[in-house]
Design an enzyme around this catalytic site. Structure first.
Site, mmCIF file in Angstrom:
data_model
loop_
_atom_site.group_PDB
_atom_site.id
_atom_site.type_symbol
_atom_site.label_atom_id
_atom_site.label_comp_id
_atom_site.label_asym_id
_atom_site.label_seq_id
_atom_site.Cartn_x
_atom_site.Cartn_y
_atom_site.Cartn_z
ATOM 1 N N ARG A 194 -1.978 2.908 17.336
ATOM 2 C CA ARG A 194 -2.301 2.065 16.180
ATOM 3 C C ARG A 194 -1.675 2.680 14.923
ATOM 4 N NH1 ARG A 194 -3.987 -2.973 14.730
ATOM 5 N NH2 ARG A 194 -5.835 -3.033 13.420
ATOM 6 N N THR B 210 0.273 -11.109 17.378
ATOM 7 C CA THR B 210 0.267 -9.899 18.153
ATOM 8 C C THR B 210 0.914 -10.333 19.444
ATOM 9 O OG1 THR B 210 -1.740 -9.217 17.016
ATOM 10 C CG2 THR B 210 -1.451 -8.322 19.230
ATOM 11 N N THR C 103 1.411 -5.138 18.019
ATOM 12 C CA THR C 103 1.424 -6.097 16.916
ATOM 13 C C THR C 103 2.092 -5.582 15.657
ATOM 14 O OG1 THR C 103 -0.036 -7.557 15.647
ATOM 15 C CG2 THR C 103 -0.815 -5.332 15.981
ATOM 16 N N ASP D 256 -5.965 -5.189 8.054
ATOM 17 C CA ASP D 256 -7.082 -5.071 9.007
ATOM 18 C C ASP D 256 -8.175 -4.123 8.502
ATOM 19 O OD1 ASP D 256 -6.501 -6.946 10.883
ATOM 20 O OD2 ASP D 256 -5.525 -5.590 12.284
ATOM 21 N N SER E 173 -9.269 -2.808 14.838
ATOM 22 C CA SER E 173 -8.493 -3.826 15.544
ATOM 23 C C SER E 173 -9.404 -4.680 16.436
ATOM 24 C CB SER E 173 -7.450 -3.117 16.414
ATOM 25 O OG SER E 173 -6.799 -4.032 17.251
#
Ligand code: GLY
Length: 563
Positions: free
Chosen positions: A87, A361, A379, A403, A432
């Site tokens: 991430r 995504t 994504t 996010d 997420s």
């Protein structure tokens, strides 16, 4: 004779394998075919993962990426399961109120468009980490097909033409008129990205350092800073992916393995399946009024917990298994009634004790001949991410900073709310919804599944699992079936065209459910325009080891099974 060598090699590999037909399902045919080719050459599912990821970065720039991040959940042929978090992270200079003006209001667009929206990308670190632990072919062999693809170009589809047209003005505003994507591409055009081919070649030859240090890192930082961002070369140099314990739980004898924080996906999937486990949902029927009611009420409660409790586990002690505790979930469902909807204003997060133990995504699913299974969701966040295009490198950068919760009570692009646990902090990972998942039956891979779709990812995976194991659909039927979604706030049930008939619709309305049938044509508060929910790419393996695929017709998705 030369041509026979690969054939003989493939035969030997398959005959030495545990007898699964290798399969790949992804958002693009080119990427799925490349994954299959890698396995034909003797690569395993992890090698195929690297090659598919890169091929999507070339052919599916709306979400496939090297400028974004994601999560991998895997299960190996020797029974080991795990997950890797690649991430994005907030830059080191990020701070809590960075998206607020002097009056404390959220600055429109700052966390979605331009350099300030960009999180430190994780994809290249992720694929190298996977390759160093599990890969069997040289990394150069996994990069080469995408180096060629970027150089020779790929054919623009009708859906791509529309998606590119939709964001053309943003591309021009952020990157200028001369940028590669600031052009009017039409269906059938061949889109070549020479700069990306050069970038991939450099990384293939010099390793992930070539991305995180040196001239590519400098290109990224220059683009980000020129368009108002704060990322530095140190942020890139300091990026690391993290091996995490996946979420594991049982549902009616199946073992479900999914992603843990900083994705909310696995925990919510666990809450949802546990909330309905005590009901005979097969008997209630697929998309019946009763099954929709039951699932929506489970979703309402789970998403309320998401917004309060979840964030980056490296920054605060957060509950995980406490939220999936059977008694806790049962208690949360006590207020559910068949007569009438619980309104979301009556539902808040539940009370759990934090103990000391601890819209765009893309997803692809892979299995190799030995049964190694890989489920990857990756994504740039919304379509083409921040729209910041690293011109000299040939790739888009994410807008994953959206996010985070910019301000308590302020919805992000997916209408999701957040709390302190997901506030912006330097070097933190944003929460997420990505839910790459593998279901095991009798300790063997049974379903490899995931999807894009922001907040709808979790409820889509939930429905696929039920479609397969409760409603007895084939893999493709399970993917095709119309889906619905509820996320606590806004308090609406969105449902795909054909999902319910007018009779069911009016029964649900009479019970106080606000049902919105897709398409939604314009962005509204907490709800973006959309015509469908998710694009699921999944693989099912039956009890005899027969592999079948489900590639989502909502996109250009494509699957291949090597026979
Ligand atoms: N950017 C969408 C997600 O991570 O859930």
């Amino acid at each position: 004779m030369k041509n026979f060598i690969p054939i003989i090699l493939s035969f030997l590999i398959l005959s030495c394998s545990k007898g699964y037909n290798p399969a790949v399902v992804s958002a693009r045919k080119e990427a799925s075919d490349i994954g299959i080719e890698i396995m034909k050459k003797g690569g395993n599912a992890f090698d195929a993962m690297v090659a598919v990821h890169l091929a999507l970065a070339v052919t599916y720039p709306i979400a496939g990426n090297i400028g974004g991040g994601g999560f991998v959940v895997y299960h190996t042929s020797n029974g080991e399961s795990g997950s890797l978090d690649f991430r994005e992270k907030a830059p080191g200079n990020a701070f809590k109120n960075m998206y607020l003006d002097e009056n404390g209001g959220v600055i429109e667009g700052m966390s979605t468009l331009g350099g300030a929206a960009v999180g430190v990308p994780g994809s290249i670190a992720g694929i190298f980490e996977i390759h160093s632990k599990f890969g069997s072919l040289p990394i150069q062999d996994l990069f080469q097909p995408s180096i060629n693809l970027a150089k020779n170009g790929f054919v623009v589809t009708e859906k791509q033409e529309n998606a590119l047209k939709d964001k053309l003005q943003d591309f021009i505003n952020v990157n200028g008129k001369e940028s590669l994507f600031s052009k009017n591409y039409k269906q059938g055009d061949t889109l070549k990205n020479l700069q990306l081919s050069i970038t991939l070649d450099k990384i293939a030859k010099n390793g992930s350092k070539a991305f995180y240090e040196g001239d590519i890192a400098k290109m990224i930082v220059d683009e980000v800073q020129e368009s108002g961002g704060i990322m530095t070369v140190e942020d890139l140099k300091n990026y690391n992916s993290v091996w995490r314990d996946p979420i594991k739980f049982e549902y009616k004898g199946l073992e479900v393995i999914s992603m843990s924080l900083p994705s909310s996906g696995g925990i919510l999937l666990g809450q949802l399946l546990k909330a309905i486990e005590g009901y005979d949902i097969e008997k209630l029927g697929h998309n019946s009024v009763e099954s929709i009611q039951l699932m929506v009420e489970a979703e309402r409660r789970a998403y309320a917990d998401r917004s309060f409790y979840m964030g980056d586990p490296d920054f605060s002690k957060l509950p995980v298994y406490e939220l999936m505790d059977d008694e806790y979930v049962k208690k949360r469902m006590e207020s559910f009634s068949w007569e009438k909807a619980t309104t979301s204003s009556e539902v808040s997060h539940g009370e759990v004790k934090v103990t000391e133990e601890s819209d765009q995504t893309t997803h692809y699913s892979i299995i190799d001949g030995n049964g190694n299974s890989v489920s990857v969701t990756t994504t740039l966040n919304t379509n083409y991410g921040s729209k910041v295009f690293v011109e000299k490198g040939g790739f888009f950068l994410n807008n994953e900073m959206d996010d985070f919760s910019s301000k308590p009570g302020h919805p992000n692009s997916f209408g999701l709310l957040g709390s302190e646990a997901n506030s912006v902090e330097a070097n933190k990972r944003m929460l997420s919804s990505m839910t790459p998942t593998i279901v095991l039956k009798d300790n063997k891979p049974s379903l490899i599944v995931g999807t894009p779709g922001g907040s709808t990812i979790i409820t889509s995976v939930f429905q696929i699992i039920l479609n397969i194991y409760e409603f007895n659909m084939s893999m493709q039927e399970a993917v095709n079936a119309p889906r619905f979604h509820h996320q606590w706030l806004p308090d609406v049930v969105i449902i795909e065209e054909g999902g319910i008939d007018s009779v069911k619709d009016s029964i649900l309305r009479s019970k106080n459910y606000l049902v919105i049938s897709l398409p939604i044509k314009v962005d509204g508060p907490g709800m973006s325009a959309r015509s469908s929910i998710g694009k699921v790419d999944a693989i099912f393996i039956d009890e005899n080891g027969k592999v079948s695929i489900g590639a989502d017709p909502r996109g250009d998705d494509h699957g291949s099974v090597l026979k």
